[in-house]
Design a protein around this motif. Structure first.
Motif, PDB file in Angstrom:
ATOM      1  N   LEU A 488       0.864  -1.170   0.000  1.00 13.91           N
ATOM      2  CA  LEU A 488       0.000   0.000   0.000  1.00 13.91           C
ATOM      3  C   LEU A 488       0.903   1.224   0.000  1.00 13.91           C
ATOM      4  N   LEU A 489       0.668   2.138  -0.931  1.00 12.83           N
ATOM      5  CA  LEU A 489       1.478   3.356  -1.023  1.00 12.83           C
ATOM      6  C   LEU A 489       0.838   4.455  -0.191  1.00 12.83           C
ATOM      7  N   VAL A 490       1.588   4.990   0.763  1.00 15.16           N
ATOM      8  CA  VAL A 490       1.104   6.062   1.631  1.00 15.16           C
ATOM      9  C   VAL A 490       2.022   7.273   1.456  1.00 15.16           C
ATOM     10  N   ARG A 491       1.548   8.430   1.880  1.00 11.23           N
ATOM     11  CA  ARG A 491       2.328   9.659   1.682  1.00 11.23           C
ATOM     12  C   ARG A 491       2.500  10.434   2.981  1.00 11.23           C
ATOM     13  N   LEU A 492       3.681  11.021   3.117  1.00 17.22           N
ATOM     14  CA  LEU A 492       3.947  12.074   4.087  1.00 17.22           C
ATOM     15  C   LEU A 492       4.242  13.316   3.264  1.00 17.22           C
ATOM     16  N   GLY A 493       3.337  14.269   3.247  1.00 15.77           N
ATOM     17  CA  GLY A 493       3.471  15.378   2.327  1.00 15.77           C
ATOM     18  C   GLY A 493       3.384  14.845   0.904  1.00 15.77           C
ATOM     19  N   GLU A 494       4.420  15.110   0.106  1.00 15.66           N
ATOM     20  CA  GLU A 494       4.451  14.603  -1.265  1.00 15.66           C
ATOM     21  C   GLU A 494       5.323  13.358  -1.401  1.00 15.66           C
ATOM     22  N   MET A 503      -0.085  -6.592   6.167  1.00 17.35           N
ATOM     23  CA  MET A 503      -0.304  -6.087   7.516  1.00 17.35           C
ATOM     24  C   MET A 503      -1.500  -5.155   7.600  1.00 17.35           C
ATOM     25  N   VAL A 504      -2.040  -4.746   6.446  1.00 20.07           N
ATOM     26  CA  VAL A 504      -3.120  -3.755   6.417  1.00 20.07           C
ATOM     27  C   VAL A 504      -4.464  -4.450   6.618  1.00 20.07           C
ATOM     28  N   ARG A 505      -5.236  -3.960   7.555  1.00 26.91           N
ATOM     29  CA  ARG A 505      -6.555  -4.516   7.818  1.00 26.91           C
ATOM     30  C   ARG A 505      -7.682  -3.573   7.377  1.00 26.91           C
ATOM     31  N   GLU A 506      -7.426  -2.264   7.443  1.00 24.80           N
ATOM     32  CA  GLU A 506      -8.500  -1.310   7.147  1.00 24.80           C
ATOM     33  C   GLU A 506      -7.895   0.075   6.949  1.00 24.80           C
ATOM     34  N   LEU A 553      -5.177   0.879   9.600  1.00 20.99           N
ATOM     35  CA  LEU A 553      -5.225  -0.061  10.708  1.00 20.99           C
ATOM     36  C   LEU A 553      -4.322  -1.242  10.345  1.00 20.99           C
ATOM     37  N   MET A 554      -3.233  -1.401  11.085  1.00 19.89           N
ATOM     38  CA  MET A 554      -2.250  -2.432  10.788  1.00 19.89           C
ATOM     39  C   MET A 554      -2.164  -3.403  11.957  1.00 19.89           C
ATOM     40  N   GLN A 555      -1.764  -4.636  11.622  1.00 20.49           N
ATOM     41  CA  GLN A 555      -1.699  -5.664  12.659  1.00 20.49           C
ATOM     42  C   GLN A 555      -0.449  -6.507  12.466  1.00 20.49           C
ATOM     43  N   ALA A 564      -0.811   6.679  11.230  1.00 24.32           N
ATOM     44  CA  ALA A 564      -1.360   7.968  10.789  1.00 24.32           C
ATOM     45  C   ALA A 564      -0.507   8.535   9.656  1.00 24.32           C
ATOM     46  N   ILE A 565      -1.164   8.908   8.550  1.00 24.08           N
ATOM     47  CA  ILE A 565      -0.469   9.389   7.356  1.00 24.08           C
ATOM     48  C   ILE A 565      -1.199  10.607   6.799  1.00 24.08           C
ATOM     49  N   ASP A 566      -0.602  11.241   5.773  1.00 22.38           N
ATOM     50  CA  ASP A 566      -1.224  12.412   5.163  1.00 22.38           C
ATOM     51  C   ASP A 566      -2.194  12.040   4.052  1.00 22.38           C
ATOM     52  N   SER A 567      -1.814  11.048   3.214  1.00 22.02           N
ATOM     53  CA  SER A 567      -2.685  10.658   2.105  1.00 22.02           C
ATOM     54  C   SER A 567      -2.232   9.318   1.553  1.00 22.02           C
ATOM     55  N   PHE A 568      -2.967   8.825   0.535  1.00 23.05           N
ATOM     56  CA  PHE A 568      -2.661   7.553  -0.111  1.00 23.05           C
ATOM     57  C   PHE A 568      -2.220   7.787  -1.543  1.00 23.05           C
ATOM     58  N   ALA A 569      -1.473   6.809  -2.076  1.00 25.12           N
ATOM     59  CA  ALA A 569      -1.084   6.868  -3.489  1.00 25.12           C
ATOM     60  C   ALA A 569      -1.480   5.593  -4.220  1.00 25.12           C
ATOM     61  N   GLY A 570      -2.256   4.702  -3.567  1.00 22.75           N
ATOM     62  CA  GLY A 570      -2.751   3.507  -4.245  1.00 22.75           C
ATOM     63  C   GLY A 570      -2.069   2.227  -3.792  1.00 22.75           C
ATOM     64  N   ARG A 571      -2.350   1.151  -4.546  1.00 24.30           N
ATOM     65  CA  ARG A 571      -1.811  -0.174  -4.262  1.00 24.30           C
ATOM     66  C   ARG A 571      -0.969  -0.639  -5.445  1.00 24.30           C
ATOM     67  N   GLU A 572       0.143  -1.323  -5.166  1.00 24.47           N
ATOM     68  CA  GLU A 572       1.006  -1.828  -6.241  1.00 24.47           C
ATOM     69  C   GLU A 572       1.567  -3.187  -5.853  1.00 24.47           C
ATOM     70  N   ASP A 573       1.933  -3.980  -6.860  1.00 19.80           N
ATOM     71  CA  ASP A 573       2.716  -5.185  -6.641  1.00 19.80           C
ATOM     72  C   ASP A 573       4.173  -4.800  -6.844  1.00 19.80           C
ATOM     73  N   ALA A 574       4.898  -4.694  -5.742  1.00 21.65           N
ATOM     74  CA  ALA A 574       6.258  -4.162  -5.789  1.00 21.65           C
ATOM     75  C   ALA A 574       7.268  -5.252  -6.090  1.00 21.65           C
ATOM     76  N   VAL A 575       8.162  -4.974  -7.018  1.00 21.91           N
ATOM     77  CA  VAL A 575       9.320  -5.830  -7.252  1.00 21.91           C
ATOM     78  C   VAL A 575      10.446  -5.285  -6.385  1.00 21.91           C
ATOM     79  N   ILE A 576      10.843  -6.055  -5.380  1.00 20.77           N
ATOM     80  CA  ILE A 576      11.747  -5.552  -4.347  1.00 20.77           C
ATOM     81  C   ILE A 576      13.196  -5.566  -4.835  1.00 20.77           C
ATOM     82  N   LYS A 577      13.878  -4.452  -4.612  1.00 17.10           N
ATOM     83  CA  LYS A 577      15.323  -4.367  -4.824  1.00 17.10           C
ATOM     84  C   LYS A 577      15.943  -4.095  -3.463  1.00 17.10           C
TER      85      LYS A 577
END
Length: 631
Positions: A488-494, A503-506, A553-555, A564-577
């Motif tokens: 889940l992509l979240v934002r602090l400012g920009e 881990m995300v429940r809600e 809400l994380m568990q 607590a965050i400022d905003s969302f940027a959506g959901r992605e399937d991340a390829v981890i580096k």
């Protein structure tokens, strides 16, 4: 200088094949102990030693040839009926297989193995001649130990070590006088995140260390990881075919591009372009899936060493235990196999040592003398489930709570509010042990804590189910692969960050009017449950620019909270580096989004606090900081 100069490829092939053969021999020996008259098993084991001896002969590994030859002679007499299988003889044989495995260790380091222990050689000769062999040294018990903590230049238990990131990006050491000052952090954080990570990755690529010198900061165990993988040729053929199809589609797109650039923009051309792009999208998805499958390996290759471990421990403890395997064909990401080895070993040893009762106790309770420990794997949706179950005495929640209070791990008040599931999870606390005394098997209170830590590093979870008098089951849930992580992509400012979606429940709005201060911490009530609020800015050690508007809400296994965050940027399937060379605390890696932006993937468990005694202190400090965000 290697003893096998010019023979490296032959040596590597031998070690792979012989290692598999020896693991198979170990399992067949455990079966043979239960079925001593099984001629098929005797023949299979004989052939295993004969094949290993032949390969060792090509490598001129004289001492290994000698040991295998003696063991082969013993099995020749056993399969011809000249000797019979006895417990003492099995001890000698199992000691021989352990010695063969030790010799493989020398070969892996490029050295000729020394002679086997003289007592073992004499024991084999005595057994072959039909005499009673003197007791041989017991096989070494595998142990699980916590990885050493990496030294930290700065940072608290709650914030990433941005000084390491600064050092990696700039190539300069952080000045001693500024190690605990904000200047190095500010120097890094003033740059756009893409520039920071791209610079670091670029510099790492140019200064790539040689194979002989692993990167600084890597764990010692990772230097010896087996980076090879066996892939079914049918899967490679599929990858090759898809690559060819993608090449044809690329040519089609190039032709359409030329047409469009030359002025053709009619409906037919645009429709052909749309079809070609759709075809490419489908082929790339298929190729990604096919490549991912090349990383998948049957978990049976991991399971095959455990029957021997369970057998040796049960014999040392004087218990009659059989380890039953199921789901060995279940496939799992190769990168997980080595990280799962120690946790499963400890769970099996825990089941044999603590879970199952002595034979006399089992008979008194109306149970069969033989205990069954079951190791099972299966795929459930996009997860792999591994279970270690015993039919022993089960767990007593009340006793667990009392022991935790006695050791000072929890308070009486906390114990009184715990349900059964929470009580079972006490065994994962550092320092917790029900053993009356410390032994070479248990009692130090570190094993189960390390088990959970290692499982969590694989983005997995572990749960306990138990019933008194019936037994206990440990259930491990793991993602199918570590290469792709839903986030889940979240934002602090920009600035965006990625958090694991598992881990995300809600997701819910945070109204400052609904935030209450309870016990010096900010909380919110969600469906009757009081949950602490942790601003992401506090976790990262950033200054609070504005009041957070949203909460996630994380568990985790031990805590539910609202991030607590400022905003969302959506959901992605991340390829981890990975960023292993300079990974700051609280950062699992980086990923590139569909728009080309580079984002840090946060390790929430690390951000929530350190391990052991520091965890509670760090978390309490975070809770106190959270109040200021909504003041």
């Amino acid at each position: 200088m290697s003893d096998f100069a010019g023979m490296e490829d032959l040596l590597q092939d031998f070690l792979i094949e012989a290692g598999d053969l020896l693991s198979g021999v170990d399992n067949k020996l455990v079966d043979l102990e239960r079925s001593p008259d099984d001629r098929g098993l005797l023949n299979d084991i004989f052939r295993g030693f004969h094949t290993i001896k032949g390969g060792a002969g090509f490598l001129n590994a004289t001492e290994l040839v000698t040991l295998c030859h003696l063991t082969e002679n013993l099995f020749d007499k056993l399969r011809n009926g000249e000797l019979s299988v006895t417990p003492e003889g099995m001890d000698v044989i199992l000691a021989a297989t352990a010695a063969v495995r030790d010799m493989f260790g020398y070969l892996e380091r490029g050295s000729q193995p020394p002679a086997a222990d003289a007592a073992l050689i004499e024991g084999l000769k005595a057994t072959i001649s039909g005499e009673a062999a003197a007791p041989v040294p017991a096989p070494a018990k595998p142990a699980i130990t916590p990885p050493p903590a990496a030294p930290r230049a700065s940072g608290t238990a709650n914030e990433p070590d941005w000084n390491l990131l600064y050092n990696a990006v700039t190539g300069l050491p952080v000045p001693v006088a500024e190690v605990r000052a904000p200047d190095p952090v500010q120097a890094v954080m003033e740059k756009p995140l893409e520039e920071v990570v791209q610079s670091a990755l670029g510099r790492r690529a140019s200064d790539k260390p040689t194979a002989a010198a692993p990167p600084a900061g890597r764990r010692e165990g990772e230097r010896q990881r087996d980076n090879s993988i066996r892939v079914d040729t049918a899967r490679l053929d599929q990858v090759l075919n898809l690559s060819g199809e993608i090449g044809l589609t690329k040519n089609r797109l190039n032709a359409l591009r030329s047409d469009i650039l030359s002025g053709r923009n009619d409906t037919e051309t645009l429709h052909a372009l749309d079809l070609a792009v759709s075809q490419l999208d489908l082929l790339v998805s298929d190729l990604q899936n096919a490549v991912m499958k090349t990383r998948m390996q049957p978990i049976g290759r991991l399971f095959q060493k455990y029957p021997r471990i369970a057998r040796d421990l049960a014999r040392n403890l004087g218990k009659d235990v059989e380890l039953v395997l199921a789901g060995e064909e279940t496939e799992i990401d190769k990168t997980m196999i080595e990280d799962l080895s120690d946790p499963i070993i400890h769970l099996i040893r825990n089941a044999v040592d603590h879970g199952v009762e002595e034979s006399s106790e089992r008979v008194a309770n109306g149970k069969p003398t033989k205990s069954i420990v079951r190791l099972e794997a299966r795929q459930e949706g996009d997860h792999i489930v591994i279970m270690v179950a015993d039919d022993g005495r089960g767990m007593n929640a009340e006793r667990l709570r009392a022991k935790a209070v006695e050791k000072g791990l929890i308070t009486d008040e906390e114990a009184n509010t715990m349900d059964e599931r929470q009580s079972y999870n006490l065994v994962f606390l550092p320092g917790f042990s029900m053993a009356a005394k410390v032994s070479d098997v248990s009692g130090r209170g570190v094993g189960m804590d390390v088990v959970r830590t290692n499982i969590q590093k694989l983005n997995g979870s572990i749960d306990i189910r138990s019933q008194q008098g019936k037994g206990t089951t440990f259930v491990i849930s793991l993602p199918l692969t570590l290469a792709i992580l839903p986030v889940l992509l979240v934002r602090l400012g920009e600035q965006p960050f990625a958090v694991p979606l598992s881990m995300v429940r809600e997701i819910l709005p945070v109204d400052p009017k609904e935030v209450q201060e309870v016990g010096g911490r900010a909380t919110m009530v969600v469906r009757g449950e009081v949950l602490p609020i942790l601003p992401l800015s506090s976790l990262l050690g950033w200054s609070q620019e504005r009041t957070p508007e949203y909460g996630v809400l994380m568990q985790t296994a031990e805590l539910s909270f609202i991030l607590a965050i400022d905003s969302f940027a959506g959901r992605e399937d991340a390829v981890i580096k990975s960023l292993d060379d300079f990974r700051p605390k609280g950062v699992a890696g980086v990923t590139t989004l569909s728009n080309g932006q580079i984002v840090l993937i946060l390790d929430m468990k690390e951000l929530l606090g350190g391990a052991g005694e520091q965890r509670g202190v760090a978390r309490a400090a975070l809770m106190r900081q959270s109040v200021a965000a909504f003041a």
